[in-house]
Design an enzyme around this catalytic site. Structure first.
Site, short mmCIF file in Angstrom:
data_model
loop_
_atom_site.label_atom_id
_atom_site.label_comp_id
_atom_site.label_asym_id
_atom_site.label_seq_id
_atom_site.Cartn_x
_atom_site.Cartn_y
_atom_site.Cartn_z
N SER A 48 -3.70 7.91 -10.16
CA SER A 48 -4.15 8.75 -9.05
C SER A 48 -5.02 9.89 -9.58
O SER A 48 -6.04 9.65 -10.22
CB SER A 48 -2.94 9.24 -8.25
OG SER A 48 -3.34 9.79 -7.02
N ASP B 262 -3.60 0.66 -0.41
CA ASP B 262 -3.45 2.08 -0.72
C ASP B 262 -3.95 2.91 0.46
O ASP B 262 -5.13 2.84 0.81
CB ASP B 262 -4.23 2.42 -2.00
CG ASP B 262 -3.87 3.76 -2.59
OD1 ASP B 262 -3.49 4.67 -1.83
OD2 ASP B 262 -3.99 3.90 -3.82
N HIS C 218 -0.11 2.90 -2.82
CA HIS C 218 -0.39 3.91 -3.84
C HIS C 218 0.78 3.96 -4.83
O HIS C 218 1.63 4.86 -4.79
CB HIS C 218 -0.62 5.27 -3.18
CG HIS C 218 -1.27 6.27 -4.08
ND1 HIS C 218 -2.56 6.11 -4.54
CD2 HIS C 218 -0.81 7.43 -4.61
CE1 HIS C 218 -2.86 7.14 -5.31
NE2 HIS C 218 -1.82 7.96 -5.38
#
Length: 190
Positions: A76, A131, A163
């Site tokens: 991320s 995601d 995610h």
């Protein structure tokens, strides 16, 4: 993830006020004005973290690790941080990985690469199609833009992955790491 011949360092982002959470303290690498790919980057907080992470790289080099044996990456925001660090400040690293990550459309990374004439570190990128926090299209756009600017890239797509990480993604990353940092041949005293 552990390797017999590779030292792995897992730095942690500091706690800082985070604008997308109305200024509440969060453990994040840098601030954002909002979570999207079409707004300006919060470059002051990005550059501040790049300096701290550069100190980490420099410490490893003082301990005898050459830059061509250093990989950086993250998940991320950590992947975004790694892309800034490598493609703006350390273009001679062995490689970069970015998992469920993206760069803003007007990223300082793209501006830096427009002026680059060097061979760039390979990017290993993974992203799930489901995601909802960091849209797959943002990761895909990042990959295409970096490739157009001379970065050797691979984008590994994971259908229905949100995610998060999964075992297949981790195994593919591990294979890539071993390809980039093989066990060095024993030095002979001839």
């Amino acid at each position: 993830m552990a390797f017999q011949h590779i030292k792995v360092i897992y730095p942690t982002a500091p706690a800082r006020p985070y604008t997308p959470m109305n200024g509440a303290t969060s453990t994040v690498w840098f601030d954002r004005y909002k979570i999207c790919n079409d707004c300006p980057e919060h470059i002051e907080s990005i550059d501040s973290m790049c300096q701290g992470l550069t100190d980490l790289i420099n410490n490893e080099m003082k301990n005898g690790i050459t830059k061509d044996r250093i990989l950086i990456g993250g998940f991320s925001m950590g992947g975004g941080m790694a892309m800034h660090l490598a493609y703006r400040f350390h273009q001679d690293l062995a490689g970069v990985f970015a998992l469920s990550s993206f760069l803003n459309k007007d990223s300082a990374v793209y501006e830096a690469l427009k002026r680059n004439e060097n061979v760039l570190p390979e990017l290993f990128q993974c992203h799930g199609t489901a995601d909802e926090l960091v849209l797959y299209s943002w990761g895909e756009e990042t990959n295409k833009m970096l490739k157009s600017l001379g970065v050797p890239t691979s984008l590994h797509t994971f259908p229905n992955l949100n995610h998060e990480l999964n075992r297949t993604e981790i195994e593919e990353l591990k294979t890539w790491i071993l390809k980039k940092l093989p066990i060095e041949a024993e030095k002979s005293n001839e």
